[in-house]
Enzyme design. Structure first.
Site, PDB file in Angstrom:
ATOM      1  N   GLU A  41      68.175 -72.472 151.746  1.00  0.00           N
ATOM      2  CA  GLU A  41      69.289 -71.954 152.552  1.00  0.00           C
ATOM      3  C   GLU A  41      70.501 -71.722 151.651  1.00  0.00           C
ATOM      4  O   GLU A  41      71.008 -72.653 151.019  1.00  0.00           O
ATOM      5  CB  GLU A  41      69.659 -72.944 153.664  1.00  0.00           C
ATOM      6  CG  GLU A  41      70.683 -72.350 154.624  1.00  0.00           C
ATOM      7  CD  GLU A  41      71.240 -73.353 155.623  1.00  0.00           C
ATOM      8  OE1 GLU A  41      72.181 -72.986 156.327  1.00  0.00           O
ATOM      9  OE2 GLU A  41      70.731 -74.483 155.675  1.00  0.00           O
ATOM     10  N   ASP A  70      72.405 -63.850 143.298  1.00  0.00           N
ATOM     11  CA  ASP A  70      72.821 -63.448 144.638  1.00  0.00           C
ATOM     12  C   ASP A  70      73.603 -62.164 144.438  1.00  0.00           C
ATOM     13  O   ASP A  70      74.466 -62.077 143.562  1.00  0.00           O
ATOM     14  CB  ASP A  70      73.676 -64.508 145.322  1.00  0.00           C
ATOM     15  CG  ASP A  70      73.866 -64.193 146.810  1.00  0.00           C
ATOM     16  OD1 ASP A  70      72.894 -63.730 147.447  1.00  0.00           O
ATOM     17  OD2 ASP A  70      74.968 -64.396 147.333  1.00  0.00           O
ATOM     18  N   GLY A 154      67.192 -51.132 149.353  1.00  0.00           N
ATOM     19  CA  GLY A 154      68.397 -51.626 150.018  1.00  0.00           C
ATOM     20  C   GLY A 154      69.457 -50.559 150.211  1.00  0.00           C
ATOM     21  O   GLY A 154      69.208 -49.512 150.819  1.00  0.00           O
ATOM     22  N   LYS A 176      69.057 -47.342 135.572  1.00  0.00           N
ATOM     23  CA  LYS A 176      69.619 -48.347 136.481  1.00  0.00           C
ATOM     24  C   LYS A 176      69.848 -49.663 135.753  1.00  0.00           C
ATOM     25  O   LYS A 176      70.862 -50.334 135.956  1.00  0.00           O
ATOM     26  CB  LYS A 176      68.691 -48.545 137.681  1.00  0.00           C
ATOM     27  CG  LYS A 176      69.380 -49.271 138.814  1.00  0.00           C
ATOM     28  CD  LYS A 176      68.492 -49.396 140.019  1.00  0.00           C
ATOM     29  CE  LYS A 176      69.165 -50.283 141.038  1.00  0.00           C
ATOM     30  NZ  LYS A 176      68.267 -50.841 142.017  1.00  0.00           N
TER      31      LYS A 176
END
Length: 200
Positions: A41, A70, A154, A176
């Site tokens: 989590e 993240d 995404g 990229k």
């Protein structure tokens, strides 16, 4: 240290990660490669906190050097939404086509710099001895008026790069890696890891 675990199950991301970290001389395993099914989590309030939470949790489970990232999209006109909630924005199971269209719709009437946005990536490395390294990379751009491009995933199809006059999803993987937020954060992390290995 005989391996690095990168805390993701995303094979697209792993391709990018392995290309950049290959010259560290250690195999880079995904969670799947390492046989880990844990769902950590991420309840931090910043990209850096979330990356650190994930890296430390997997390191404690495995005793290995673990990297975790993240990342997300910040849209300035939307108070930097979706930010750290990028993956969960509008619900985990909502398709990115719907998420992307929602962002485009919310920017209706805004042009040029009013559509400024960036991709952000924070990477944490958690060592078995308790040390943690953190790096951050960004890619600046604007939200386009439609989805374009078949590469990437995404939010890539709505992220326009004025400098290159193309969308993130129109870049090749090599291009990229050079320009992306994750590519920048990974290269910085590779430098920090090289320094760390040489100091041991």
């Amino acid at each position: 240290m005989d391996k690095i675990i990168f805390a993701t199950g995303n094979e697209g991301k792993m391709k990018e990660v392995r290309m950049i970290l290959e010259d560290l001389g250690l195999p880079v395993l995904s969670l799947k490669d390492a046989g880990i099914t844990a769902d950590v989590e991420e309840n931090g309030t910043t990209f850096e906190e979330n990356a650190q939470i994930k890296a430390k949790a997997i390191m404690e489970m495995t005793g290995a050097l673990v990297l975790a990232d993240d990342s997300g999209l910040e849209v300035d006109a939307l108070d930097k939404e979706p930010g750290i909630y990028s993956a969960r924005y509008m619900g985990h199971d909502t398709s990115y086509h719907i998420k992307n269209q929602n962002i485009i719709d919310r920017l209706e009437g805004k042009v040029g710099e009013e559509r400024s946005a960036r991709f952000v990536c924070a990477i944490a490395a958690a060592f078995p001895d308790g040390r943690v390294l953190i790096t951050r990379g960004t890619m600046e751009g604007q939200i386009g008026y439609e989805e374009k491009g078949e590469n990437g995933f995404g939010y890539d199809p709505i992220f326009y790069l004025p400098e290159y006059q193309c969308y993130s999803a129109e870049l090749s993987l090599e291009e990229k890696n050079k320009l992306s937020h994750r590519g920048k954060a990974l290269r910085l992390m590779k430098e920090r890891l090289h320094e760390s290995f040489n100091c041991q």
